[in-house]
Every structure is written in C-alpha cells, then in structure tokens.
Design an enzyme around this catalytic site. Sequence first.
Site, PDB file in Angstrom:
ATOM      1  N   ASP A 170      10.990   3.664  -4.430  1.00  0.00           N
ATOM      2  CA  ASP A 170      11.954   4.768  -4.387  1.00  0.00           C
ATOM      3  C   ASP A 170      13.263   4.225  -3.802  1.00  0.00           C
ATOM      4  O   ASP A 170      14.026   3.562  -4.498  1.00  0.00           O
ATOM      5  CB  ASP A 170      11.313   5.877  -3.543  1.00  0.00           C
ATOM      6  CG  ASP A 170      12.076   7.186  -3.539  1.00  0.00           C
ATOM      7  OD1 ASP A 170      13.044   7.323  -4.289  1.00  0.00           O
ATOM      8  OD2 ASP A 170      11.718   8.085  -2.766  1.00  0.00           O
ATOM      9  N   GLU A 212       2.220  -0.980  -4.903  1.00  0.00           N
ATOM     10  CA  GLU A 212       2.787   0.299  -4.456  1.00  0.00           C
ATOM     11  C   GLU A 212       2.691   1.345  -5.561  1.00  0.00           C
ATOM     12  O   GLU A 212       2.793   1.024  -6.739  1.00  0.00           O
ATOM     13  CB  GLU A 212       4.274   0.107  -4.115  1.00  0.00           C
ATOM     14  CG  GLU A 212       4.553  -0.107  -2.648  1.00  0.00           C
ATOM     15  CD  GLU A 212       4.393   1.168  -1.836  1.00  0.00           C
ATOM     16  OE1 GLU A 212       3.605   2.041  -2.219  1.00  0.00           O
ATOM     17  OE2 GLU A 212       5.057   1.274  -0.792  1.00  0.00           O
ATOM     18  N   ASP A 213       2.531   2.598  -5.153  1.00  0.00           N
ATOM     19  CA  ASP A 213       2.566   3.669  -6.147  1.00  0.00           C
ATOM     20  C   ASP A 213       3.979   3.893  -6.657  1.00  0.00           C
ATOM     21  O   ASP A 213       4.194   4.083  -7.845  1.00  0.00           O
ATOM     22  CB  ASP A 213       1.986   4.975  -5.576  1.00  0.00           C
ATOM     23  CG  ASP A 213       2.589   5.343  -4.236  1.00  0.00           C
ATOM     24  OD1 ASP A 213       3.022   4.434  -3.509  1.00  0.00           O
ATOM     25  OD2 ASP A 213       2.634   6.537  -3.906  1.00  0.00           O
ATOM     26  N   ASP A 246       1.556  12.173  -2.936  1.00  0.00           N
ATOM     27  CA  ASP A 246       1.388  13.466  -2.259  1.00  0.00           C
ATOM     28  C   ASP A 246       2.684  14.220  -2.080  1.00  0.00           C
ATOM     29  O   ASP A 246       3.775  13.661  -2.179  1.00  0.00           O
ATOM     30  CB  ASP A 246       0.785  13.238  -0.866  1.00  0.00           C
ATOM     31  CG  ASP A 246       1.795  12.627   0.109  1.00  0.00           C
ATOM     32  OD1 ASP A 246       2.428  11.618  -0.252  1.00  0.00           O
ATOM     33  OD2 ASP A 246       1.963  13.170   1.208  1.00  0.00           O
ATOM     34  N   LYS A 282      11.904   4.351  -9.311  1.00  0.00           N
ATOM     35  CA  LYS A 282      12.987   5.347  -9.384  1.00  0.00           C
ATOM     36  C   LYS A 282      14.282   4.632  -9.040  1.00  0.00           C
ATOM     37  O   LYS A 282      14.774   4.736  -7.901  1.00  0.00           O
ATOM     38  CB  LYS A 282      12.739   6.423  -8.325  1.00  0.00           C
ATOM     39  CG  LYS A 282      12.125   7.700  -8.808  1.00  0.00           C
ATOM     40  CD  LYS A 282      12.267   8.719  -7.677  1.00  0.00           C
ATOM     41  CE  LYS A 282      11.164   9.726  -7.686  1.00  0.00           C
ATOM     42  NZ  LYS A 282      11.260  10.660  -6.556  1.00  0.00           N
ATOM     43  N   LYS A 309      -0.960   5.438   1.800  1.00  0.00           N
ATOM     44  CA  LYS A 309      -2.177   5.767   1.068  1.00  0.00           C
ATOM     45  C   LYS A 309      -1.933   5.872  -0.442  1.00  0.00           C
ATOM     46  O   LYS A 309      -2.865   5.845  -1.231  1.00  0.00           O
ATOM     47  CB  LYS A 309      -2.711   7.150   1.529  1.00  0.00           C
ATOM     48  CG  LYS A 309      -2.995   7.264   2.994  1.00  0.00           C
ATOM     49  CD  LYS A 309      -3.237   8.781   3.329  1.00  0.00           C
ATOM     50  CE  LYS A 309      -3.333   8.947   4.830  1.00  0.00           C
ATOM     51  NZ  LYS A 309      -3.253  10.354   5.196  1.00  0.00           N
ATOM     52  N   GLY A 310      -0.686   6.010  -0.793  1.00  0.00           N
ATOM     53  CA  GLY A 310      -0.352   6.380  -2.166  1.00  0.00           C
ATOM     54  C   GLY A 310      -0.823   5.413  -3.238  1.00  0.00           C
ATOM     55  O   GLY A 310      -1.019   5.797  -4.389  1.00  0.00           O
ATOM     56  N   ARG A 338      -2.791  14.525  -3.933  1.00  0.00           N
ATOM     57  CA  ARG A 338      -3.077  13.130  -4.246  1.00  0.00           C
ATOM     58  C   ARG A 338      -4.179  13.016  -5.303  1.00  0.00           C
ATOM     59  O   ARG A 338      -4.236  12.066  -6.062  1.00  0.00           O
ATOM     60  CB  ARG A 338      -3.535  12.370  -2.999  1.00  0.00           C
ATOM     61  CG  ARG A 338      -2.467  12.159  -1.952  1.00  0.00           C
ATOM     62  CD  ARG A 338      -2.964  11.161  -0.904  1.00  0.00           C
ATOM     63  NE  ARG A 338      -2.176  11.172   0.308  1.00  0.00           N
ATOM     64  CZ  ARG A 338      -1.057  10.474   0.506  1.00  0.00           C
ATOM     65  NH1 ARG A 338      -0.586   9.710  -0.448  1.00  0.00           N
ATOM     66  NH2 ARG A 338      -0.408  10.529   1.648  1.00  0.00           N
ATOM     67  N   PHE A 342      10.695  14.523  -8.075  1.00  0.00           N
ATOM     68  CA  PHE A 342       9.613  14.329  -7.105  1.00  0.00           C
ATOM     69  C   PHE A 342       8.267  14.381  -7.826  1.00  0.00           C
ATOM     70  O   PHE A 342       7.952  15.363  -8.491  1.00  0.00           O
ATOM     71  CB  PHE A 342       9.671  15.399  -6.017  1.00  0.00           C
ATOM     72  CG  PHE A 342       8.872  15.036  -4.806  1.00  0.00           C
ATOM     73  CD1 PHE A 342       9.478  14.416  -3.729  1.00  0.00           C
ATOM     74  CD2 PHE A 342       7.497  15.272  -4.764  1.00  0.00           C
ATOM     75  CE1 PHE A 342       8.729  14.054  -2.602  1.00  0.00           C
ATOM     76  CE2 PHE A 342       6.744  14.907  -3.658  1.00  0.00           C
ATOM     77  CZ  PHE A 342       7.370  14.299  -2.575  1.00  0.00           C
ATOM     78  N   VAL A 343       7.504  13.317  -7.683  1.00  0.00           N
ATOM     79  CA  VAL A 343       6.233  13.244  -8.409  1.00  0.00           C
ATOM     80  C   VAL A 343       5.044  13.260  -7.452  1.00  0.00           C
ATOM     81  O   VAL A 343       5.110  12.760  -6.333  1.00  0.00           O
ATOM     82  CB  VAL A 343       6.164  12.002  -9.328  1.00  0.00           C
ATOM     83  CG1 VAL A 343       7.039  12.189 -10.546  1.00  0.00           C
ATOM     84  CG2 VAL A 343       6.544  10.733  -8.591  1.00  0.00           C
TER      85      VAL A 343
HETATM   86  C1  PRP Z   1       5.662   6.470  -0.464  1.00  0.00           C
HETATM   87  C2  PRP Z   1       5.165   5.361  -1.359  1.00  0.00           C
HETATM   88  C3  PRP Z   1       5.873   4.160  -0.816  1.00  0.00           C
HETATM   89  C4  PRP Z   1       7.154   4.728  -0.266  1.00  0.00           C
HETATM   90  C5  PRP Z   1       8.256   4.406  -1.221  1.00  0.00           C
HETATM   91  O1  PRP Z   1       4.884   6.478   0.676  1.00  0.00           O
HETATM   92  O2  PRP Z   1       3.786   5.217  -1.280  1.00  0.00           O
HETATM   93  O3  PRP Z   1       5.133   3.548   0.221  1.00  0.00           O
HETATM   94  O4  PRP Z   1       7.002   6.140  -0.177  1.00  0.00           O
HETATM   95  O5  PRP Z   1       9.441   4.982  -0.777  1.00  0.00           O
HETATM   96  P1  PRP Z   1      10.695   4.137  -0.387  1.00  0.00           P
HETATM   97  O6  PRP Z   1      10.958   3.164  -1.518  1.00  0.00           O
HETATM   98  O7  PRP Z   1      11.773   5.192  -0.288  1.00  0.00           O
HETATM   99  O8  PRP Z   1      10.457   3.453   0.917  1.00  0.00           O
HETATM  100  P2  PRP Z   1       4.791   7.689   1.700  1.00  0.00           P
HETATM  101  O9  PRP Z   1       5.716   7.402   2.838  1.00  0.00           O
HETATM  102  O10 PRP Z   1       5.008   8.986   0.995  1.00  0.00           O
HETATM  103  O11 PRP Z   1       3.301   7.558   2.232  1.00  0.00           O
HETATM  104  P3  PRP Z   1       1.928   7.592   1.396  1.00  0.00           P
HETATM  105  O12 PRP Z   1       1.814   6.278   0.640  1.00  0.00           O
HETATM  106  O13 PRP Z   1       0.870   7.739   2.444  1.00  0.00           O
HETATM  107  O14 PRP Z   1       2.005   8.768   0.460  1.00  0.00           O
END
Ligand code: PRP
Length: 161
Positions: A85, A81-82, A141, A113, A24-25, A147, A134-135
């Site tokens: 990571d 993507e938001d 979220d 990151k 959802k991010g 969010r 952590f953002v």
């Molecule tokens: C977050 C973000 C990416 C993912 C990145 O999603 O939206 O999809 O983590 O992390 P990574 O590079 O370590 O895989 P999250 O799993 O928190 O779900 P959300 O989008 O619903 O917040």
Amino acid sequence: MAELGDAITRDYAGETVIMVGVLKGSAFFLADLARSVHIDCTFDFVAVSSYKKGSRSTSGAVKLLKDLDEPIEGKHVIIVEDILDTGITLGYLRKIFLQHKPKSLKIAACLDKPARRVEPIEADYVGFSIPNQFVIGYGMDYAEKFRNLPDICILPPDFPA
Ligand code: PRP
C-alpha cells in the site's frame, strides 16, 4: 497464482528459499503461493505493529512485534505480503532484513496499490495492481473482521466504522 508460482520456480531453480509471511494478512496468500512454487522452501513469519488498525488511513512508524525465528544470513528470502500500500511496512522490513545479509531479498505481494505509495518500494512478484479502494477478504481485514471471506472484496466507502 500459477503464474506467480512459475516465475518464482524459474527464478530460484535449484535453490532453497525462505518465504517470510507478514502476519496476519498474508496467511492465505502465503498458503496458496507456496503450493504453486516447486522448489525447496521453508516458512518463517514476522509480525509488525499495525499503525493503521481499525482505520483505512496510514500514519506513523512500524515496530517489529515478532522477529524471524531462523537466521537469514546467506539465504534467499522472499517477503510475502497481502498488499503493498504505502510501502511503509515493506520499506521497514526490507531495511531490517538487509541488515542480516541475506543472499537475496525479494518481495511477493498479492495486491499492489501504486497510487498510495509513500516509500519508494516495488514488489518483484505482484498478483494484481489495483486502484485506491479498501479491500477485504482473502486474509485482509477491516478492524480484524472479514479476513475469512474467500474472495477479495471492496469495502464500500460508506461502511460504518
Ligand atoms: C497491511 C498489510 C501490510 C500493510 C501494507 O497490514 O498486511 O502488512 O498493511 O500497508 P503499507 O504498505 O501501507 O505499510 P495491517 O497493518 O492491516 O495488518 P494485518 O496484516 O494484520 O492485517
């Protein structure tokens, strides 16, 4: 945002692009990025299992919870993507999207990151590269909360779980 939008507009001049938001991010970022891009584009969304839900750490595998609605074969695709990571999510999505033989596949990430990377993956369009903090906010979220904060904020390390 304008700079990212201009770069995409330039790179895809005269083409049509499918922007695929990862729920959802990415919701806020997709909404803003799409309004900064001046080419024909359509939206699609995927959802993946959140292997780190409710925690700040990462482990485990990714599972597709919601697939693409439209075929991407022969199409230009940008995954939106938001945050990039560890790269586990985007590494997984890139692998399965490439199996559908898109004409091109790129990644736009609002935040990057690099210090956290586990999978060797880079975004083609990056808003900001950030340190390992952590953002939350702007779609991102902590245990599903925050969010809706309009700005990207750092969650203090001592914030209660
Ligand atoms: C977050 C973000 C990416 C993912 C990145 O999603 O939206 O999809 O983590 O992390 P990574 O590079 O370590 O895989 P999250 O799993 O928190 O779900 P959300 O989008 O619903 O917040």
